[in-house]
Scaffold this motif. Sequence first.
Motif, PDB file in Angstrom:
ATOM      1  N   GLN A  87       4.883   1.479  -0.236  1.00 51.89           N
ATOM      2  CA  GLN A  87       5.469   2.118  -1.411  1.00 51.89           C
ATOM      3  C   GLN A  87       6.389   3.270  -1.024  1.00 51.89           C
ATOM      4  OE1 GLN A  87       2.343   3.190  -4.209  1.00 51.89           O
ATOM      5  NE2 GLN A  87       1.335   1.208  -3.914  1.00 51.89           N
ATOM      6  N   ALA A  88       5.950   4.098  -0.079  1.00 52.60           N
ATOM      7  CA  ALA A  88       6.772   5.232   0.346  1.00 52.60           C
ATOM      8  C   ALA A  88       8.080   4.763   0.976  1.00 52.60           C
ATOM      9  CB  ALA A  88       5.993   6.109   1.330  1.00 52.60           C
ATOM     10  N   GLY A 125       0.813  -1.213   0.000  1.00 52.30           N
ATOM     11  CA  GLY A 125       0.000   0.000   0.000  1.00 52.30           C
ATOM     12  C   GLY A 125       0.844   1.259   0.000  1.00 52.30           C
ATOM     13  N   SER A 126       0.222   2.378   0.310  1.00 54.23           N
ATOM     14  CA  SER A 126       0.915   3.665   0.232  1.00 54.23           C
ATOM     15  C   SER A 126       2.099   3.752   1.183  1.00 54.23           C
ATOM     16  CB  SER A 126      -0.068   4.810   0.510  1.00 54.23           C
ATOM     17  OG  SER A 126      -0.653   4.673   1.802  1.00 54.23           O
ATOM     18  N   SER A 176      -2.386   0.623  -8.308  1.00 53.79           N
ATOM     19  CA  SER A 176      -1.495   1.549  -7.604  1.00 53.79           C
ATOM     20  C   SER A 176      -0.091   0.977  -7.482  1.00 53.79           C
ATOM     21  CB  SER A 176      -2.048   1.859  -6.207  1.00 53.79           C
ATOM     22  OG  SER A 176      -1.103   2.579  -5.437  1.00 53.79           O
ATOM     23  N   SER A 218      -3.583  -4.796  -8.357  1.00 54.94           N
ATOM     24  CA  SER A 218      -3.276  -3.536  -7.681  1.00 54.94           C
ATOM     25  C   SER A 218      -2.701  -2.526  -8.669  1.00 54.94           C
ATOM     26  CB  SER A 218      -2.281  -3.763  -6.534  1.00 54.94           C
ATOM     27  OG  SER A 218      -1.921  -2.541  -5.933  1.00 54.94           O
ATOM     28  N   TRP A 246       3.472   2.130  -9.281  1.00 61.30           N
ATOM     29  CA  TRP A 246       4.660   2.406  -8.468  1.00 61.30           C
ATOM     30  C   TRP A 246       5.826   1.528  -8.907  1.00 61.30           C
ATOM     31  CZ3 TRP A 246       7.722  -0.644  -5.391  1.00 61.30           C
ATOM     32  CH2 TRP A 246       8.652   0.021  -4.590  1.00 61.30           C
ATOM     33  N   THR A 296       2.018  10.731   8.488  1.00 60.23           N
ATOM     34  CA  THR A 296       1.603  10.217   7.196  1.00 60.23           C
ATOM     35  C   THR A 296       2.795   9.689   6.402  1.00 60.23           C
ATOM     36  OG1 THR A 296       0.138  10.717   5.334  1.00 60.23           O
ATOM     37  CG2 THR A 296       1.802  12.375   5.884  1.00 60.23           C
ATOM     38  N   ALA A 297       2.527   8.832   5.423  1.00 57.08           N
ATOM     39  CA  ALA A 297       3.597   8.104   4.739  1.00 57.08           C
ATOM     40  C   ALA A 297       4.651   9.014   4.136  1.00 57.08           C
ATOM     41  CB  ALA A 297       2.985   7.209   3.655  1.00 57.08           C
TER      42      ALA A 297
END
Length: 218
Positions: free
Chosen positions: A13-14, A9-10, A42, A40, A46, A140-141
């Motif tokens: 990924q970050a 997820g985000s 997203s 996915s 990425w 936050t990420a």
Amino acid sequence: MKIAVLGTGSVGQALAGRLLELGHDVVVGTRDPEATRSRSESFVAWHDAHRDASLATFAEAAAAAELVVNATSGPGALPALESAGADHLAGKVVIDISNPLDFSAGFPPTLFVKDTDSLAEQIQRTFPQARVVKTLNTLTAALMVNPGDLGADSSVFVSGNDDAAKATVTELLQSFGHTDVIDLGDITTARGPEMLLPVWLRLMGALGTPTFNFKIVR
């Protein structure tokens, strides 16, 4: 280092993207790599931009890693780590970024563990040979990996039973740009940062943005 980031997820990924920028060898772990590639959008977008990261099962990713990052959701944390395998986590630093958020009654979520226990403690009890360090769950990420985007110094926390593991994690956090890393103590102190999430969520609503962080002034 060879680092496994569990979660696509985000947050995953970050973290994976920033670790690649810093020259680490990164494997992203997922339950089913083929399903992730096919379902996915997203993650596929990425991954197209981060071809140096490989995708593997949780167990394959953890087995090859020197350090493991749990970047899954709170409810998914223990199942993901169980899939990774206790033998593959033994002796390794396991960074836990997850939060025990329960969305079953809608938003805002509640915490499914708090006060007398924490998700980080549950992970440490389940995997006693892992060296669990709780950190980065209070922002936050994007700010986890690039705190300088705020334009001001802010604070992050580490909790864990192993001082050497916390030193390794602190060094990694500093490489991201964190300038104020506060060691809260053993893994039971993770209850505090996890219980900050209700405050964090209300702040996000009041400010209209997730781009903020706490600063401990002393």
